[in-house]
Motif scaffolding. Structure first.
Motif, short mmCIF file in Angstrom:
data_model
loop_
_atom_site.label_atom_id
_atom_site.label_comp_id
_atom_site.label_asym_id
_atom_site.label_seq_id
_atom_site.Cartn_x
_atom_site.Cartn_y
_atom_site.Cartn_z
N HIS A 1 0.85 -1.18 0.00
CA HIS A 1 0.00 0.00 0.00
C HIS A 1 0.89 1.24 0.00
CE1 HIS A 1 -2.53 -3.11 1.87
NE2 HIS A 1 -3.56 -2.43 1.41
N ARG B 1 -2.08 7.42 0.95
CA ARG B 1 -2.68 8.25 -0.10
C ARG B 1 -2.92 9.67 0.41
NH1 ARG B 1 -2.51 7.90 -5.21
NH2 ARG B 1 -3.21 5.77 -5.14
N SER C 1 -3.97 3.29 0.43
CA SER C 1 -4.41 2.90 -0.90
C SER C 1 -3.60 1.69 -1.34
CB SER C 1 -4.20 4.05 -1.88
OG SER C 1 -4.59 3.68 -3.18
N GLY C 2 -4.28 0.66 -1.81
CA GLY C 2 -3.60 -0.54 -2.28
C GLY C 2 -2.81 -0.28 -3.55
N CYS C 3 -1.77 -1.09 -3.76
CA CYS C 3 -0.90 -0.96 -4.94
C CYS C 3 -0.95 -2.20 -5.84
CB CYS C 3 0.54 -0.74 -4.49
SG CYS C 3 0.79 0.81 -3.62
N ASN D 1 -5.60 -5.71 -3.72
CA ASN D 1 -6.00 -4.69 -2.74
C ASN D 1 -6.29 -3.34 -3.41
OD1 ASN D 1 -3.43 -3.58 -3.21
ND2 ASN D 1 -2.57 -4.44 -1.34
N ARG D 2 -6.48 -3.39 -4.72
CA ARG D 2 -6.80 -2.18 -5.48
C ARG D 2 -7.83 -2.51 -6.55
NH1 ARG D 2 -3.56 2.94 -6.92
NH2 ARG D 2 -4.79 3.69 -8.67
N ASP E 1 -10.70 -2.94 -3.03
CA ASP E 1 -9.96 -1.67 -3.02
C ASP E 1 -9.82 -1.11 -1.59
OD1 ASP E 1 -9.14 0.51 -5.29
OD2 ASP E 1 -9.69 1.45 -3.39
#
Length: 159
Positions: free
Chosen positions: A48, A51, A96-98, A103-104, A109
């Motif tokens: 992550h 963000r 924020s997931g990468c 995870n995005r 998300d």
């Protein structure tokens, strides 16, 4: 800087650019364990970034709802008035997931799940899962961490 969060140990490491640990903190992750799905109330795993940083210069124990300060300052009296509230205090580091599909985006998300690193009442036990998905920290630890990291800092959550 980089943050590694270890769910099994309920610990967070802050690492410098050389990978050396500069600070270690006890945390509290989700009482439902780890998981990616929206609505699971689990802590998401993987890579992550931070963000957004929310709450700079707010007083310790500032109460946030939907990432906005409510004008309240947490106290035992306030807690008694709202016994079911999931307290988000002091500062918020919004994750924020990468990893697309993990995870995005879609139902996994992290950012759309509103997963944060945030402060919690001092009475909440650290080193033991208890949140509804987020990473909880002591307010004093969070203030120090908040001042050392920036938006874009890498965060890895490891089972």
């Amino acid at each position: 800087m980089k943050i590694n969060i270890y769910i099994a140990r309920q610990q967070m490491d802050l690492r410098d650019e050389q990978g050396q640990i500069t600070h270690q903190y006890l945390i509290s992750s989700a009482k439902n364990g780890t998981g990616q799905e929206n609505g699971s109330f689990c802590t998401p795993l993987g890579r992550h970034i931070i963000r957004a940083k929310i709450g700079a210069n707010q007083p310790v124990n500032t109460v946030f709802i939907r990432r906005r300060p409510t004008g309240e300052v947490y106290s035992p009296k306030l807690a008694a008035q709202f016994p079911k509230r999931d307290w988000i205090l002091t500062r918020i580091l919004w994750l924020s997931g990468c990893e697309p599909g993990f995870n995005r985006f879609g139902s996994v998300d992290t950012m759309r799940r509103y997963i944060y690193i945030h402060g919690t009442p001092d009475s909440v036990e650290m080193g033991k899962p208890g949140s509804i998905g987020c990473i909880r920290m002591r307010n004093s630890d969070l203030v120090g961490l908040f001042d050392q990291v920036s938006a874009g800092t890498q965060v890895e959550i490891i089972a």
